[in-house]
Design a protein around this motif. Structure first.
Motif, PDB file in Angstrom:
ATOM      1  N   LEU A 264      25.985  36.267  33.599  1.00  0.00           N
ATOM      2  CA  LEU A 264      26.410  37.599  34.015  1.00  0.00           C
ATOM      3  C   LEU A 264      26.303  37.757  35.531  1.00  0.00           C
ATOM      4  O   LEU A 264      27.210  38.298  36.186  1.00  0.00           O
ATOM      5  N   VAL A 265      25.201  37.267  36.103  1.00  0.00           N
ATOM      6  CA  VAL A 265      25.024  37.343  37.553  1.00  0.00           C
ATOM      7  C   VAL A 265      26.097  36.528  38.266  1.00  0.00           C
ATOM      8  O   VAL A 265      26.683  36.967  39.271  1.00  0.00           O
ATOM      9  N   ILE A 266      26.395  35.319  37.750  1.00  0.00           N
ATOM     10  CA  ILE A 266      27.401  34.452  38.378  1.00  0.00           C
ATOM     11  C   ILE A 266      28.789  35.081  38.302  1.00  0.00           C
ATOM     12  O   ILE A 266      29.557  35.039  39.273  1.00  0.00           O
ATOM     13  N   VAL A 267      29.124  35.685  37.166  1.00  0.00           N
ATOM     14  CA  VAL A 267      30.434  36.337  37.013  1.00  0.00           C
ATOM     15  C   VAL A 267      30.588  37.471  38.018  1.00  0.00           C
ATOM     16  O   VAL A 267      31.633  37.622  38.666  1.00  0.00           O
ATOM     17  N   LEU A 268      29.541  38.272  38.151  1.00  0.00           N
ATOM     18  CA  LEU A 268      29.588  39.378  39.117  1.00  0.00           C
ATOM     19  C   LEU A 268      29.708  38.853  40.547  1.00  0.00           C
ATOM     20  O   LEU A 268      30.469  39.388  41.362  1.00  0.00           O
ATOM     21  N   PHE A 269      28.956  37.791  40.858  1.00  0.00           N
ATOM     22  CA  PHE A 269      29.023  37.201  42.190  1.00  0.00           C
ATOM     23  C   PHE A 269      30.401  36.607  42.451  1.00  0.00           C
ATOM     24  O   PHE A 269      30.969  36.766  43.545  1.00  0.00           O
ATOM     25  N   ASP A 270      30.952  35.914  41.447  1.00  0.00           N
ATOM     26  CA  ASP A 270      32.270  35.303  41.593  1.00  0.00           C
ATOM     27  C   ASP A 270      33.343  36.367  41.797  1.00  0.00           C
ATOM     28  O   ASP A 270      34.269  36.205  42.604  1.00  0.00           O
ATOM     29  N   PHE A 271      33.206  37.467  41.073  1.00  0.00           N
ATOM     30  CA  PHE A 271      34.172  38.555  41.209  1.00  0.00           C
ATOM     31  C   PHE A 271      34.096  39.166  42.612  1.00  0.00           C
ATOM     32  O   PHE A 271      35.123  39.395  43.263  1.00  0.00           O
ATOM     33  N   ALA A 272      32.865  39.396  43.078  1.00  0.00           N
ATOM     34  CA  ALA A 272      32.696  39.968  44.415  1.00  0.00           C
ATOM     35  C   ALA A 272      33.234  39.026  45.484  1.00  0.00           C
ATOM     36  O   ALA A 272      33.887  39.466  46.446  1.00  0.00           O
ATOM     37  N   LEU A 273      32.997  37.714  45.319  1.00  0.00           N
ATOM     38  CA  LEU A 273      33.475  36.728  46.283  1.00  0.00           C
ATOM     39  C   LEU A 273      34.995  36.685  46.322  1.00  0.00           C
ATOM     40  O   LEU A 273      35.609  36.615  47.394  1.00  0.00           O
ATOM     41  N   SER A 274      35.626  36.745  45.148  1.00  0.00           N
ATOM     42  CA  SER A 274      37.093  36.724  45.099  1.00  0.00           C
ATOM     43  C   SER A 274      37.685  37.970  45.746  1.00  0.00           C
ATOM     44  O   SER A 274      38.728  37.906  46.400  1.00  0.00           O
ATOM     45  N   ARG A 275      37.029  39.123  45.575  1.00  0.00           N
ATOM     46  CA  ARG A 275      37.503  40.354  46.201  1.00  0.00           C
ATOM     47  C   ARG A 275      37.402  40.261  47.721  1.00  0.00           C
ATOM     48  O   ARG A 275      38.304  40.680  48.439  1.00  0.00           O
ATOM     49  N   ILE A 276      36.290  39.698  48.207  1.00  0.00           N
ATOM     50  CA  ILE A 276      36.109  39.548  49.651  1.00  0.00           C
ATOM     51  C   ILE A 276      37.176  38.621  50.222  1.00  0.00           C
ATOM     52  O   ILE A 276      37.766  38.889  51.275  1.00  0.00           O
ATOM     53  N   GLN A 277      37.473  37.529  49.510  1.00  0.00           N
ATOM     54  CA  GLN A 277      38.486  36.587  49.973  1.00  0.00           C
ATOM     55  C   GLN A 277      39.866  37.212  49.983  1.00  0.00           C
ATOM     56  O   GLN A 277      40.672  36.955  50.882  1.00  0.00           O
ATOM     57  N   SER A 278      40.145  38.050  49.003  1.00  0.00           N
ATOM     58  CA  SER A 278      41.451  38.712  48.955  1.00  0.00           C
ATOM     59  C   SER A 278      41.604  39.718  50.095  1.00  0.00           C
ATOM     60  O   SER A 278      42.700  39.899  50.637  1.00  0.00           O
ATOM     61  N   TRP A 279      40.516  40.384  50.471  1.00  0.00           N
ATOM     62  CA  TRP A 279      40.565  41.327  51.586  1.00  0.00           C
ATOM     63  C   TRP A 279      40.790  40.611  52.916  1.00  0.00           C
ATOM     64  O   TRP A 279      41.450  41.135  53.802  1.00  0.00           O
ATOM     65  N   ARG A 280      40.207  39.399  53.015  1.00  0.00           N
ATOM     66  CA  ARG A 280      40.345  38.644  54.269  1.00  0.00           C
ATOM     67  C   ARG A 280      41.683  37.943  54.389  1.00  0.00           C
ATOM     68  O   ARG A 280      42.086  37.557  55.488  1.00  0.00           O
ATOM     69  N   SER A 281      42.353  37.712  53.259  1.00  0.00           N
ATOM     70  CA  SER A 281      43.632  36.997  53.281  1.00  0.00           C
ATOM     71  C   SER A 281      44.691  37.847  53.964  1.00  0.00           C
ATOM     72  O   SER A 281      44.764  39.068  53.742  1.00  0.00           O
ATOM     73  N   PRO A 282      45.537  37.243  54.809  1.00  0.00           N
ATOM     74  CA  PRO A 282      46.601  38.006  55.465  1.00  0.00           C
ATOM     75  C   PRO A 282      47.630  38.503  54.457  1.00  0.00           C
ATOM     76  O   PRO A 282      48.025  37.772  53.541  1.00  0.00           O
ATOM     77  N   ARG A 283      48.051  39.726  54.610  1.00  0.00           N
ATOM     78  CA  ARG A 283      49.005  40.322  53.682  1.00  0.00           C
ATOM     79  C   ARG A 283      50.415  40.231  54.258  1.00  0.00           C
ATOM     80  O   ARG A 283      50.656  40.501  55.434  1.00  0.00           O
ATOM     81  N   VAL A 284      51.330  39.871  53.389  1.00  0.00           N
ATOM     82  CA  VAL A 284      52.726  39.737  53.801  1.00  0.00           C
ATOM     83  C   VAL A 284      53.394  41.097  53.678  1.00  0.00           C
ATOM     84  O   VAL A 284      53.326  41.745  52.622  1.00  0.00           O
ATOM     85  N   ALA A 285      54.061  41.551  54.757  1.00  0.00           N
ATOM     86  CA  ALA A 285      54.707  42.868  54.747  1.00  0.00           C
ATOM     87  C   ALA A 285      55.927  42.838  53.858  1.00  0.00           C
ATOM     88  O   ALA A 285      56.647  41.848  53.810  1.00  0.00           O
TER      89      ALA A 285
END
Length: 475
Positions: free
Chosen positions: A454-475
């Motif tokens: 459960l802890v790993i799933v939550l951590f993995d989810f948070a990490l993926s969200r952070i990576q998506s925020w940092r990824s450049p967005r295509v207009a």
């Protein structure tokens, strides 16, 4: 068990080159996608357990030979030169008391092995103003007596350094010198090691029947990485049954799983404990009344003889009565630590102080909480078939130390430059239902594993969200 990153990456690239069938109504799980899932679980399991697994495996391998080490170091104390007819037990006690002036014998141990000395526990004379010691230090001084001549062979002087060393090793093995917190960390390591082994079996499982080298026989020539991979994989498969046996039996001694096992099984096999009043212990005596000690009618020689007749193949310890209403306490246990084949046999009972009648027999097999200890301990430490299994168990411990090291080394060498090399999250729908069911079953049967997932799933989810925020967005 393997960390086969090269083959895993190759399989993934091969699948990516295959054109997808857009007309397919539903995406079915492919062997490669499942392989990626198993590799991911194997990777994280290895990262989680490696440091603690090495410590637990090293200390476990050392503790396997605790009894043999003690016998070697204290050979002059524990063994006699020749055997013959046993001397009177009263003579053994008298010799022990002479070795400690003013002391009083409280118990005597006779071994089933005729070459071993008898051990008499003598309580030194209490000095004025000295408080009664409790625990291990209050058991008296051990005096080792030749059972055939009744001569004192050696008196225990000060703490047993060998015993203290192995108690520390055991403390590290079970608790990491950190009490209950350490026990929970060890349990978490144990449960994740099970996942490590199971996922490793899947990664190793041969996809081609004709393939022998690298599957059943390690390749000892070629690239160093290939050699290292095979040495990581092939020995692990052969020793997997032993490793799983060590790991699963170790669960019985953990905090969460061990207590949960007791709570689940006790209603099924447990029995109601009934308080019994022993013969000679009436309630008519007033509290605090001090009566003169009355010696038992059953003499020590007869009591010990009967106890040894009841259990001729076990080490028998007889505790002498200290009060007028006490009976002889008898403990009989096989020499499981030095290679008595099979389970641990331990029985406690009382011999009536006057008649010699056997009372209050308590066998470890019938203990509501610790009945499993009879087989779990010999299987866990490898004493079940003597020295043969102990050697195999030692090799398994060495393997459990080496495999995390080789696995982490392979990951470090094969990771892309500038990246972590962590396995990517599998695509949704790429895992079959039976895999999820297996994971859920393991989460429920291994509580600490379930919480950590459960802890790993939550951590993995948070990490993926952070990576998506940092990824450049295509207009």
């Amino acid at each position: 068990m393997s960390l086969d990153m090269v083959e895993s990456a190759a399989d993934v690239r091969a699948v990516e080159k295959v054109p997808s069938n857009s007309s397919s109504p539903k995406k079915q799980p492919t062997p490669t996608s499942l392989y990626r899932v198993m590799w991911r679980w194997h990777f994280y399991a290895g990262m989680i357990v490696s440091p603690i697994l090495m410590v637990v495996s090293i200390t476990g391998g050392i503790f396997i030979f605790a009894a043999e080490t003690g016998d070697f170091v204290h050979h002059d104390r524990l063994f006699v030169d020749s055997v013959g007819e046993t001397a009177p037990y009263t003579a053994m006690l008298a010799s022990a008391e002479q070795a400690i002036p003013g002391g009083k014998s409280t118990r005597i141990t006779l071994h089933a092995d005729p070459s071993r000395t008898a051990v008499v526990s003598v309580t030194p004379k209490k000095q004025e103003g000295e408080e009664e010691k409790k625990g291990r230090r209050g058991r008296g001084t051990s005096v080792y007596v030749d059972p055939y001549t009744a001569h004192v062979q050696q008196v225990e002087k000060g703490p047993d350094q060998v015993g203290a060393f192995f108690r520390t090793v055991l403390n590290i093995h079970r608790r990491l010198l950190a009490g209950t917190t350490g026990r929970i960390v060890v349990e978490l390591t144990t449960t994740w090691t099970i996942i490590l082994v199971l996922s490793g079996i899947y990664l190793w499982w041969p996809r081609k029947k004709e393939k022998i080298k690298g599957v059943w026989i390690p390749r000892l020539s070629g690239k160093f990485y290939t050699i290292l991979r095979d040495l990581h994989t092939v020995p692990g498969i052969y020793l997997t049954p032993i490793c799983l046996l060590i790991i699963v039996t170790g669960l019985f001694y953990t905090v969460v799983w061990g207590e949960s096992f007791y709570q689940v099984t006790n209603p099924l096999i447990g029995s109601e404990v009934v308080e019994k009043e022993e013969p000679g212990k009436g309630g008519s005596k007033s509290k605090g009344a001090k009566e003169a000690y009355v010696a038992p009618k059953l003499e020590l020689q007869a009591a010990m003889t009967k106890a040894r007749e009841l259990y001729p193949d076990r080490d028998v310890t007889l505790t002498l009565p200290t009060k007028s209403d006490d009976h002889y306490d008898v403990s009989a246990i096989n020499d499981y630590a030095r290679g008595t084949y099979g389970a641990m046999d331990s029985t406690g009972l009382k011999l009536h102080r006057d008649t010699g009648m056997v009372m209050d027999v308590e066998d470890l097999w019938n203990n509501d909480r610790y009945w499993w200890h009879t087989w779990a301990y010999p299987l866990h430490v490898g004493s079940v078939l003597g020295m043969t299994t102990k050697i195999f168990w030692l090799v398994a411990c060495v393997l459990l130390v080496a495999m995390p090291f080789t696995g982490i080394w392979m990951w470090w060498k094969r990771r892309p430059k500038g990246k972590t090399g962590f396995p990517a999250t599998p695509t949704p729908g790429g895992v079959s239902r039976w895999v999820w069911i297996t994971i859920l079953v393991l989460c429920f049967t291994l509580p600490t594993f379930g919480l950590s997932v459960l802890v790993i799933v939550l951590f993995d989810f948070a990490l993926s969200r952070i990576q998506s925020w940092r990824s450049p967005r295509v207009a």
